[in-house]
Design a protein around this motif. Sequence first.
Motif: not given
Length: 272
Positions: A152-153, A169-172, A228-234
């Motif tokens: 939940l980054w 999945k979060a990348g670098l 500020f939160r990345e939404p769920d990918p699906q």
Amino acid sequence: MPYPEIDPIAFSIGPVAVHWYGIAYVVGIMLGWVYARRLIETPRLWAGDAPMSRTQLDDFLVWAAVGIILGGRIGYILFYDFPNVAADPLRALQVWNGGMSFHGGLAGTTLAMILFARRNAIPMWSLFDIVAAVVPIGLFFGRIANFVNGELWGRFSELPWAVVFPDTKAGLSPRHPSQLYEAGLEGIVLLAVLAIAIYRFGALKRPGIVTGIFVAGYALSRITVEFFREPDPQLGYLFGGWLTMGMLLSLPMLALGLWAILRARAARPASA
């Protein structure tokens, strides 16, 4: 800010692995139970007698745990992962694929409270208030566990405290540690606001005030952090590159919380 790469598994007993996430749930529920006991055993906080006994509170602990776990999991499936579960029903049992939904857990706990209050002749709004006062404790530990798990980054960020999460999945790229933002707002800040309302302004004497503050306060905190939160990918963004499912589910909560506050203020103070 370097990510403190803590092993999500706290310890193992033979083939059984105990995760920090599970420990967070247990610690949050137990500390909430201790705080709730203190509330019902402090006479000056109530307009008359406390609405429930210590024994009733102890019994409710099991009901609350079941409501949180079942509601949280079912809520996640319905709100965030239904197409995948429909295609593979066994995925519903795979808690490592997704997890729990706060909004679902809230619904499950609310149902447990209604049933328990009716069964034990406890004023329903007062039970709501007791539970609402302690929920931020669990939210704090839950969000810390999310951070430990590296899940939940947040969105990309160049701020000095941005974190590079190890999950591929979060990348670098560095990201907002949105889990810590939520732990601060939904946990520490909301707990402090509710405590001030209870101990300084006697909010428990008007059933529904504490519940309304919690529900509205959580909604505002969640909506704020969703930026500020990345939404769920699906799911991704639902509209305009900014609206998320978390925001959408929190808007009715904001309205419900404000209604509960207005309703409580219009009602007569509780009596013995």
